[in-house]
Design a protein around this motif. Structure first.
Motif: not given
Length: 169
Positions: A85-90, A110-115
């Motif tokens: 899934a990581k291949e298509n889920c950035p 984009q930001s590298g911040q927790p989501s």
């Protein structure tokens, strides 16, 4: 502790130790365990005969059903699904696993911040398909997976399909 290169002074155990009965345990090096006076290691969840019998039964099942091996097997398959899934889920920032103890962390690409927002979206998508996922972490951006090691294969495969679809929509 076999997975780590440490020799702990103490190990505490609880949760599923007695299959739902209230029980906890402390194990450690003799010089540490022998230090308290008699009765010094007691507590609310200290041994009672029924809970100890339940714990023995749990340990028997773990041994008889080879659940430690099964834990590694199930965890391996879950990590495979998450890596794919990581291949298509950035949003997938990290996948952590030790046997069936697995967590996936989501950060904004984009930001590298927790989501935590994306985490909630994944939870909602999975719930709509009948799978309950638990978020955790300081920022609420981690999903940890908690399934019984005795889960039937067909049910586990269905859960993996739901997880995959929830991450790649």
């Amino acid at each position: 502790m076999e997975h780590h290169c440490v020799k702990p002074d103490l190990i505490t155990m609880a949760k599923s130790l007695a299959g739902g009965m209230p029980l906890s345990a402390v194990s450690g090096r003799a010089e540490v365990m022998d230090a308290p006076a008699p009765g010094g290691l007691g507590g609310t969840y200290a041994g009672n005969p029924l809970a100890i019998a339940a714990a023995h039964a749990v340990l028997d099942v773990i041994d008889e059903e080879d659940l430690c091996t099964r834990s590694a097997h199930l965890g391996h398959h879950l990590v495979e699904v998450l890596n794919k899934a990581k291949e298509n889920c950035p949003f997938i920032a990290d996948i952590r696993a030790q046997g069936s103890m697995v967590a996936v962390e989501f950060n904004d690409p984009q930001s590298g911040q927790p989501s935590p927002e994306f985490t909630r979206q994944v939870q909602e998508r999975a719930l709509n398909e009948g799978l309950l996922l638990l978020s955790c972490g300081v920022y609420g951006n981690v999903i940890r997976f908690l399934y019984p090691l005795t889960i039937p294969e067909a049910q586990f495969r269905k859960a993996l399909d739901i997880i995959s679809a929830s991450l790649t929509r």
